[in-house]
Write a protein that holds these residues in place. Sequence first.
Motif, PDB file in Angstrom:
ATOM      1  N   GLY A 140      -3.260 -12.245  -3.210  1.00  0.00           N
ATOM      2  CA  GLY A 140      -3.611 -11.958  -1.814  1.00  0.00           C
ATOM      3  C   GLY A 140      -4.824 -12.757  -1.373  1.00  0.00           C
ATOM      4  N   ALA A 156     -10.552 -10.217   1.629  1.00  0.00           N
ATOM      5  CA  ALA A 156     -10.960  -9.625   0.340  1.00  0.00           C
ATOM      6  C   ALA A 156     -10.721 -10.626  -0.794  1.00  0.00           C
ATOM      7  CB  ALA A 156     -10.178  -8.328   0.093  1.00  0.00           C
ATOM      8  N   ASP A 212      -1.226 -16.492  -2.603  1.00  0.00           N
ATOM      9  CA  ASP A 212      -1.138 -15.798  -1.308  1.00  0.00           C
ATOM     10  C   ASP A 212       0.092 -16.267  -0.551  1.00  0.00           C
ATOM     11  OD1 ASP A 212      -1.997 -14.210   0.902  1.00  0.00           O
ATOM     12  OD2 ASP A 212      -2.701 -16.035   1.867  1.00  0.00           O
ATOM     13  N   GLU A 213       0.816 -15.300   0.014  1.00  0.00           N
ATOM     14  CA  GLU A 213       2.000 -15.691   0.786  1.00  0.00           C
ATOM     15  C   GLU A 213       1.680 -15.835   2.278  1.00  0.00           C
ATOM     16  OE1 GLU A 213       5.036 -12.723   0.485  1.00  0.00           O
ATOM     17  OE2 GLU A 213       3.628 -11.109   0.900  1.00  0.00           O
ATOM     18  N   GLN A 273       0.501 -13.627   4.824  1.00  0.00           N
ATOM     19  CA  GLN A 273       0.904 -12.655   5.857  1.00  0.00           C
ATOM     20  C   GLN A 273      -0.197 -11.594   6.002  1.00  0.00           C
ATOM     21  OE1 GLN A 273       4.430 -12.574   7.079  1.00  0.00           O
ATOM     22  NE2 GLN A 273       4.370 -14.593   6.185  1.00  0.00           N
ATOM     23  N   ARG A 312      -2.692  -8.740   7.438  1.00  0.00           N
ATOM     24  CA  ARG A 312      -2.309  -7.602   8.293  1.00  0.00           C
ATOM     25  C   ARG A 312      -2.544  -7.877   9.775  1.00  0.00           C
ATOM     26  NH1 ARG A 312      -4.722  -1.549   7.350  1.00  0.00           N
ATOM     27  NH2 ARG A 312      -3.356  -0.423   8.780  1.00  0.00           N
ATOM     28  N   ASN A 313      -3.601  -8.620  10.085  1.00  0.00           N
ATOM     29  CA  ASN A 313      -3.921  -8.851  11.506  1.00  0.00           C
ATOM     30  C   ASN A 313      -3.276 -10.123  12.046  1.00  0.00           C
ATOM     31  OD1 ASN A 313      -5.436 -10.632  10.023  1.00  0.00           O
ATOM     32  ND2 ASN A 313      -7.259 -10.479  11.298  1.00  0.00           N
ATOM     33  N   HIS A 321     -12.422 -10.119  15.484  1.00  0.00           N
ATOM     34  CA  HIS A 321     -13.740  -9.749  16.023  1.00  0.00           C
ATOM     35  C   HIS A 321     -14.559  -8.959  15.000  1.00  0.00           C
ATOM     36  CE1 HIS A 321     -11.025  -9.963  19.638  1.00  0.00           C
ATOM     37  NE2 HIS A 321     -11.967 -10.841  19.939  1.00  0.00           N
ATOM     38  N   VAL A 350       3.871 -13.267  -5.316  1.00  0.00           N
ATOM     39  CA  VAL A 350       3.854 -12.778  -6.703  1.00  0.00           C
ATOM     40  C   VAL A 350       4.972 -11.754  -6.850  1.00  0.00           C
ATOM     41  CG1 VAL A 350       2.540 -11.483  -8.424  1.00  0.00           C
ATOM     42  CG2 VAL A 350       1.419 -13.237  -7.046  1.00  0.00           C
ATOM     43  N   SER A 395      -3.974  -7.349  -1.891  1.00  0.00           N
ATOM     44  CA  SER A 395      -2.676  -7.606  -1.257  1.00  0.00           C
ATOM     45  C   SER A 395      -2.491  -6.884   0.080  1.00  0.00           C
ATOM     46  CB  SER A 395      -1.560  -7.234  -2.235  1.00  0.00           C
ATOM     47  OG  SER A 395      -1.890  -6.088  -2.977  1.00  0.00           O
ATOM     48  N   ASP A 444      -7.968  -3.546   2.101  1.00  0.00           N
ATOM     49  CA  ASP A 444      -7.156  -2.474   2.698  1.00  0.00           C
ATOM     50  C   ASP A 444      -6.285  -1.756   1.670  1.00  0.00           C
ATOM     51  OD1 ASP A 444      -8.188  -3.122   5.145  1.00  0.00           O
ATOM     52  OD2 ASP A 444      -6.275  -3.579   6.105  1.00  0.00           O
ATOM     53  N   GLY A 471     -11.384  -3.463   7.554  1.00  0.00           N
ATOM     54  CA  GLY A 471     -11.886  -4.470   8.485  1.00  0.00           C
ATOM     55  C   GLY A 471     -12.175  -5.752   7.704  1.00  0.00           C
ATOM     56  N   LEU A 472     -12.310  -6.847   8.431  1.00  0.00           N
ATOM     57  CA  LEU A 472     -12.470  -8.150   7.763  1.00  0.00           C
ATOM     58  C   LEU A 472     -13.745  -8.201   6.930  1.00  0.00           C
ATOM     59  CD1 LEU A 472     -11.473 -10.261  10.876  1.00  0.00           C
ATOM     60  CD2 LEU A 472     -10.052  -9.810   8.884  1.00  0.00           C
TER      61      LEU A 472
HETATM   62  C1  LIG Z   1      -3.590  -5.900  15.037  1.00  0.00           C
HETATM   63  C2  LIG Z   1      -4.772  -5.903  14.120  1.00  0.00           C
HETATM   64  C3  LIG Z   1      -5.968  -6.463  14.549  1.00  0.00           C
HETATM   65  C4  LIG Z   1      -7.076  -6.438  13.712  1.00  0.00           C
HETATM   66  N1  LIG Z   1      -8.244  -6.998  14.160  1.00  0.00           N
HETATM   67  C5  LIG Z   1      -9.340  -6.964  13.389  1.00  0.00           C
HETATM   68  C6  LIG Z   1     -10.567  -7.516  13.858  1.00  0.00           C
HETATM   69  O1  LIG Z   1     -10.639  -8.074  14.961  1.00  0.00           O
HETATM   70  N2  LIG Z   1     -11.655  -7.380  13.057  1.00  0.00           N
HETATM   71  C7  LIG Z   1     -11.611  -6.761  11.835  1.00  0.00           C
HETATM   72  O2  LIG Z   1     -12.643  -6.671  11.158  1.00  0.00           O
HETATM   73  N3  LIG Z   1     -10.443  -6.262  11.358  1.00  0.00           N
HETATM   74  C8  LIG Z   1      -9.315  -6.347  12.099  1.00  0.00           C
HETATM   75  N4  LIG Z   1      -8.140  -5.828  11.624  1.00  0.00           N
HETATM   76  C9  LIG Z   1      -8.106  -5.255  10.265  1.00  0.00           C
HETATM   77  C10 LIG Z   1      -7.986  -6.377   9.223  1.00  0.00           C
HETATM   78  O3  LIG Z   1      -6.858  -7.177   9.514  1.00  0.00           O
HETATM   79  C11 LIG Z   1      -7.832  -5.812   7.796  1.00  0.00           C
HETATM   80  O4  LIG Z   1      -8.739  -4.750   7.563  1.00  0.00           O
HETATM   81  C12 LIG Z   1      -8.100  -6.955   6.789  1.00  0.00           C
HETATM   82  O5  LIG Z   1      -7.203  -8.009   7.044  1.00  0.00           O
HETATM   83  C13 LIG Z   1      -7.940  -6.479   5.349  1.00  0.00           C
HETATM   84  O6  LIG Z   1      -8.136  -7.587   4.502  1.00  0.00           O
HETATM   85  P1  LIG Z   1      -7.406  -7.685   3.072  1.00  0.00           P
HETATM   86  O7  LIG Z   1      -7.921  -8.949   2.485  1.00  0.00           O
HETATM   87  O8  LIG Z   1      -7.566  -6.410   2.335  1.00  0.00           O
HETATM   88  O9  LIG Z   1      -5.830  -7.791   3.395  1.00  0.00           O
HETATM   89  P2  LIG Z   1      -5.012  -8.826   4.305  1.00  0.00           P
HETATM   90  O10 LIG Z   1      -5.910  -9.543   5.257  1.00  0.00           O
HETATM   91  O11 LIG Z   1      -3.871  -8.064   4.868  1.00  0.00           O
HETATM   92  O12 LIG Z   1      -4.498  -9.922   3.267  1.00  0.00           O
HETATM   93  C14 LIG Z   1      -3.591  -9.588   2.240  1.00  0.00           C
HETATM   94  C15 LIG Z   1      -2.869 -10.868   1.821  1.00  0.00           C
HETATM   95  O13 LIG Z   1      -2.128 -10.608   0.609  1.00  0.00           O
HETATM   96  C16 LIG Z   1      -0.861 -11.243   0.716  1.00  0.00           C
HETATM   97  N5  LIG Z   1       0.081 -10.610  -0.221  1.00  0.00           N
HETATM   98  C17 LIG Z   1       0.510  -9.324  -0.267  1.00  0.00           C
HETATM   99  N6  LIG Z   1       1.371  -9.143  -1.283  1.00  0.00           N
HETATM  100  C18 LIG Z   1       1.499 -10.346  -1.895  1.00  0.00           C
HETATM  101  C19 LIG Z   1       2.250 -10.806  -3.000  1.00  0.00           C
HETATM  102  N7  LIG Z   1       3.054  -9.996  -3.716  1.00  0.00           N
HETATM  103  N8  LIG Z   1       2.155 -12.124  -3.349  1.00  0.00           N
HETATM  104  C20 LIG Z   1       1.337 -12.989  -2.655  1.00  0.00           C
HETATM  105  N9  LIG Z   1       0.593 -12.592  -1.608  1.00  0.00           N
HETATM  106  C21 LIG Z   1       0.675 -11.287  -1.223  1.00  0.00           C
HETATM  107  C22 LIG Z   1      -0.492 -11.037   2.177  1.00  0.00           C
HETATM  108  O14 LIG Z   1       0.538 -11.927   2.575  1.00  0.00           O
HETATM  109  C23 LIG Z   1      -1.845 -11.323   2.852  1.00  0.00           C
HETATM  110  O15 LIG Z   1      -2.004 -12.703   3.125  1.00  0.00           O
HETATM  111  C24 LIG Z   1      -7.004  -5.842  12.429  1.00  0.00           C
HETATM  112  C25 LIG Z   1      -5.793  -5.282  11.989  1.00  0.00           C
HETATM  113  C26 LIG Z   1      -4.684  -5.311  12.813  1.00  0.00           C
HETATM  114  C27 LIG Z   1      -3.391  -4.726  12.342  1.00  0.00           C
END
Ligand SMILES: Cc1cc2nc3c(=O)[nH]c(=O)nc-3n(C[C@H](O)[C@H](O)[C@H](O)COP(=O)(O)OP(=O)(O)OC[C@H]3O[C@@H](n4cnc5c(N)ncnc54)[C@H](O)[C@@H]3O)c2cc1C
Length: 309
Positions: free
Chosen positions: A13, A17, A36-37, A39, A41-42, A49, A83, A112, A273, A280-281
């Motif tokens: 992922g 994070a 990382d694939e 995708q 969440r946002n 922001h 993965v 992820s 997440d 959040g980011l």
């Molecule tokens: C509509 C929307 C707007 C948002 N706006 C904001 C904002 O403005 N500011 C803010 O702070 N937060 C915002 N958020 C929240 C924010 O997107 C998340 O809290 C944050 O992205 C979490 O980060 P993460 O690294 O945990 O997961 P993610 O950013 O979701 O990244 C996870 C990654 O893991 C990859 N992955 C998953 N499974 C696999 C696998 N098996 N193999 C390879 N890759 C995999 C996914 O494709 C993805 O790229 C928003 C959320 C949404 C839904």
Amino acid sequence: MASDSLWDVVIVGGGPAGLTAALVLGRARRKVALIDEGQPRNQVAKQSHGFLSRDGMTQSAFYKVNHTQLEAYKNVSCIRSHVDHVQRDQYIFVTLTRSNEKIRSRKIIFASGLKDQLPPIPGLQEAYGKSIFPCPYCDGWELQEKPLAIFANGKHMYGYIQQIYQWSKDLIVFTNGPTCMTDIEWAALEKRRIKVIEKPIKQLRIKNGGELASVIVEGDQSVPRTAGFIQDTGAIQACLLPTQLGVHLNEKGCYETNRHGQTTCKGLYIIGDAQAYFSGLLGAAADGYEAGVQINRELVLEEWDRCSN
Ligand SMILES: Cc1cc2nc3c(=O)[nH]c(=O)nc-3n(C[C@H](O)[C@H](O)[C@H](O)COP(=O)(O)OP(=O)(O)OC[C@H]3O[C@@H](n4cnc5c(N)ncnc54)[C@H](O)[C@@H]3O)c2cc1C
């Protein structure tokens, strides 16, 4: 990529994070494979922001600058793939990707994330991330003082309405069915002229590829609104592989970890997440930093002990 070499850390992922963990571990001179694939969440939202120095950046700019900075660390490899499988072989993790990489590592991080599974209301998917958002801290500023719809129901609904009232006083709540609040809560909403519509939602009318125009409820009543917030986005884990390694999900559907992201499976960490529901980011990046430092500490101690034997 040679399948017999041993990597220090695999990261599944590459959202904020995983990328931050990769940066910290890369700077600690660790050999890291980040898979990382792409995708996050946002991805449905145009801009991010609330991340100081990145506020208002588009998603593509956000990821471009992150990857450009990581490229400076030749000990960090970024692989665009999915993965499919992870197994534990003694103290080594073996990760298999859809593009046929087989990577052996001493530690593994799942960053992820979650994926949202919105209720099947026609128009909602189109507007999600464009004019309807889950989090007022992320997108409330842009929607301030607008006529907003709140899509919510259940025991946390009242608190959610209270929060959103900070950004706009012009609120109509759509519960999409009967709701349950105390008399005091009903009275508090009435006093603030916040209407609650319990009728089932038939569809959202959307214009210009994502702007909410109105909410159509049972009886074909059309309620004009220009944007909104949705409380329950039906988020589920994007990756369930940790469950196969014995890690449990809690009642919110998030992985159980300690505060560094450590799980009951030794050497396996979960951050962002996937363990916090909505970090959040910046919160996800902070998790990546914390776990990166903790993992490097563990590796240092393991190497130290081995050297003294
Ligand atoms: C509509 C929307 C707007 C948002 N706006 C904001 C904002 O403005 N500011 C803010 O702070 N937060 C915002 N958020 C929240 C924010 O997107 C998340 O809290 C944050 O992205 C979490 O980060 P993460 O690294 O945990 O997961 P993610 O950013 O979701 O990244 C996870 C990654 O893991 C990859 N992955 C998953 N499974 C696999 C696998 N098996 N193999 C390879 N890759 C995999 C996914 O494709 C993805 O790229 C928003 C959320 C949404 C839904």
